[in-house]
Design an enzyme around this catalytic site. Structure first.
Site, mmCIF file in Angstrom:
data_model
loop_
_atom_site.group_PDB
_atom_site.id
_atom_site.type_symbol
_atom_site.label_atom_id
_atom_site.label_comp_id
_atom_site.label_asym_id
_atom_site.label_seq_id
_atom_site.Cartn_x
_atom_site.Cartn_y
_atom_site.Cartn_z
ATOM 1 N N THR A 67 -11.342 5.310 3.906
ATOM 2 C CA THR A 67 -9.970 5.977 4.430
ATOM 3 C C THR A 67 -10.279 7.352 5.001
ATOM 4 O OG1 THR A 67 -9.172 7.340 2.782
ATOM 5 C CG2 THR A 67 -8.612 4.770 2.541
ATOM 6 N N ASP A 94 -1.777 11.723 -3.601
ATOM 7 C CA ASP A 94 -2.003 13.268 -3.504
ATOM 8 C C ASP A 94 -2.306 13.713 -5.193
ATOM 9 O OD1 ASP A 94 -0.977 13.700 -0.992
ATOM 10 O OD2 ASP A 94 0.922 13.930 -1.442
ATOM 11 N N GLU A 153 0.985 -1.218 -0.159
ATOM 12 C CA GLU A 153 -0.086 -0.002 0.112
ATOM 13 C C GLU A 153 1.073 1.146 0.060
ATOM 14 O OE1 GLU A 153 -3.428 0.242 2.568
ATOM 15 O OE2 GLU A 153 -3.329 2.415 2.451
ATOM 16 N N GLU A 178 4.936 5.234 3.789
ATOM 17 C CA GLU A 178 4.365 6.585 4.130
ATOM 18 C C GLU A 178 5.536 7.473 4.585
ATOM 19 O OE1 GLU A 178 1.402 8.339 3.745
ATOM 20 O OE2 GLU A 178 2.964 9.789 4.182
ATOM 21 N N LYS A 223 -4.339 20.953 -9.872
ATOM 22 C CA LYS A 223 -3.993 22.266 -11.002
ATOM 23 C C LYS A 223 -3.109 21.632 -11.878
ATOM 24 C CE LYS A 223 -3.757 25.987 -7.626
ATOM 25 N NZ LYS A 223 -2.794 26.479 -6.545
ATOM 26 N N TYR A 260 -8.867 10.066 4.188
ATOM 27 C CA TYR A 260 -9.166 11.083 3.103
ATOM 28 C C TYR A 260 -10.525 11.047 2.412
ATOM 29 C CZ TYR A 260 -7.781 13.783 -0.836
ATOM 30 O OH TYR A 260 -8.127 14.685 -1.919
ATOM 31 N N ASP A 271 -10.891 10.866 -5.390
ATOM 32 C CA ASP A 271 -12.250 11.611 -5.635
ATOM 33 C C ASP A 271 -12.108 12.831 -6.741
ATOM 34 O OD1 ASP A 271 -10.158 12.590 -3.838
ATOM 35 O OD2 ASP A 271 -11.315 14.126 -3.396
HETATM 36 C C1 LIG Z 1 -3.826 12.095 0.189
HETATM 37 S S1 LIG Z 1 -3.131 11.521 1.178
HETATM 38 C C2 LIG Z 1 -4.135 10.010 1.360
HETATM 39 C C3 LIG Z 1 -3.766 9.119 2.481
HETATM 40 C C4 LIG Z 1 -4.596 7.895 2.675
HETATM 41 N N1 LIG Z 1 -4.242 6.952 1.602
HETATM 42 C C5 LIG Z 1 -6.062 8.082 2.774
HETATM 43 O O1 LIG Z 1 -6.945 7.765 1.715
HETATM 44 O O2 LIG Z 1 -6.329 8.592 3.996
HETATM 45 C C6 LIG Z 1 -1.635 10.937 0.150
HETATM 46 C C7 LIG Z 1 -0.672 10.182 1.021
HETATM 47 O O3 LIG Z 1 0.449 10.003 0.136
HETATM 48 C C8 LIG Z 1 1.569 10.186 0.475
HETATM 49 N N2 LIG Z 1 2.615 10.130 -0.572
HETATM 50 C C9 LIG Z 1 2.722 11.058 -1.234
HETATM 51 N N3 LIG Z 1 3.764 10.873 -2.285
HETATM 52 C C10 LIG Z 1 4.388 9.671 -2.124
HETATM 53 C C11 LIG Z 1 5.208 8.878 -2.333
HETATM 54 N N4 LIG Z 1 6.121 9.229 -3.579
HETATM 55 N N5 LIG Z 1 5.651 7.761 -1.860
HETATM 56 C C12 LIG Z 1 4.810 7.330 -0.826
HETATM 57 N N6 LIG Z 1 3.847 8.075 -0.252
HETATM 58 C C13 LIG Z 1 3.583 9.194 -0.778
HETATM 59 C C14 LIG Z 1 1.512 11.434 1.465
HETATM 60 O O4 LIG Z 1 2.131 11.701 2.409
HETATM 61 C C15 LIG Z 1 -0.019 11.277 1.862
HETATM 62 O O5 LIG Z 1 -0.105 10.683 3.207
#
Ligand SMILES: C[S@@+](CC[C@H](N)C(=O)[O-])C[C@H]1O[C@@H](n2cnc3c(N)ncnc32)[C@H](O)[C@@H]1O
Length: 233
Positions: A212, A138, A64, A89, A142, A214, A174
């Site tokens: 989740t 993420d 994951e 993470e 934009k 988010y 989303d």
């Molecule tokens: C929008 S959050 C969603 C977190 C979780 N999956 C949820 O749905 O609640 C995106 C997550 O991806 C992580 N992330 C971003 N770029 C990443 C990378 N290159 N490798 C691993 N994790 C990453 C961020 O730190 C963040 O916690």
């Protein structure tokens, strides 16, 4: 140097924040001991059989990417003790939350990595994973930031290399433009077949889906999740 002191690094596919609020002493202690126990050491060569990474016997290994606070990962690792889970993470506060949870209830079928997932993907042996979940990556809504999105032709090459044929890549988001982006990139890549037989499949959560953090926020704000499943051909 403790994990909490580790400086930020420039990485290929991580553009987010590495830290939020200061971690409380109890969380810092859980992070320190948890990373000591669960963190994968990428300076060592990866075993050819990933199942040997776990403290318990497992029959499959799933990844994951970007587990946030770990709610989904904890749920999956608890409901399937015979499956090994690797969670990635880089956000320190998210990892601290997860390490607090496993301090309460240890999970012998879990390993973690606290930096950019591309580093872990490049470390893994070919055809070694039984699934990859990329849940609410993420969104970079934009247009000028789209190139930062985790789904890219180079990262799909990475997924294609490490996934076993017939295994699944699951992507939830989303953000409509990211959903379309992922469909287009996977179609153009050629190694991923989208598993949708009818229009409703797009909005049907995965089996046993716990949601989740988010996602709950996205729904509260009126956005509709999409759940895509691709099979590594
Ligand atoms: C929008 S959050 C969603 C977190 C979780 N999956 C949820 O749905 O609640 C995106 C997550 O991806 C992580 N992330 C971003 N770029 C990443 C990378 N290159 N490798 C691993 N994790 C990453 C961020 O730190 C963040 O916690």
């Amino acid at each position: 140097m403790s994990s909490a002191d580790r400086p930020s690094r420039t990485t290929e596919a991580f553009f987010g924040r590495r830290r939020g609020k200061p971690v409380r002493p109890q969380q810092a202690a859980a992070l320190e001991s948890g990373l000591g126990a669960y963190r994968l050491d990428l300076s060592a060569e990866a075993p050819s059989d990933l199942r040997t990474l776990f403290e318990t016997e497992v029959s499959a290994v799933r990844l994951e990417i970007g587990f946030g606070g770990g709610e989904h990962l904890l749920h999956r690792a608890t409901e399937a003790p015979m499956v090994g889970f690797i969670g990635v993470e880089p956000f320190v506060n998210g990892m601290a939350k997860m390490m607090m949870a496993v301090r309460q209830t240890p999970l012998p079928n879990l390993r973690v990595y606290d930096d950019d997932a591309t580093q872990l993907l490049d470390w893994l042996p070919p055809a070694s994973l039984d699934g990859i979940d990329l849940l609410y990556p993420d969104p970079w809504p934009k247009k000028k930031h789209w190139k930062r999105r985790f789904v890219s032709s180079v990262n799909l090459d990475r997924f294609a290399r490490v996934l076993k044929p017939g295994s699944k890549f699951r992507f939830a988001s989303d953000i409509d433009t990211y959903v379309n982006w992922t469909l287009l990139h996977c179609r153009a890549h050629g190694a991923f077949a989208w598993q949708a037989t009818e229009a409703a499949d797009w909005h049907r959560p995965y089996e046993g889906w716990p949601g989740t953090r988010y996602e709950a926020k996205a729904i509260r704000e009126g956005r509709r999740p999409a759940y895509l499943t691709f099979v590594r051909t």
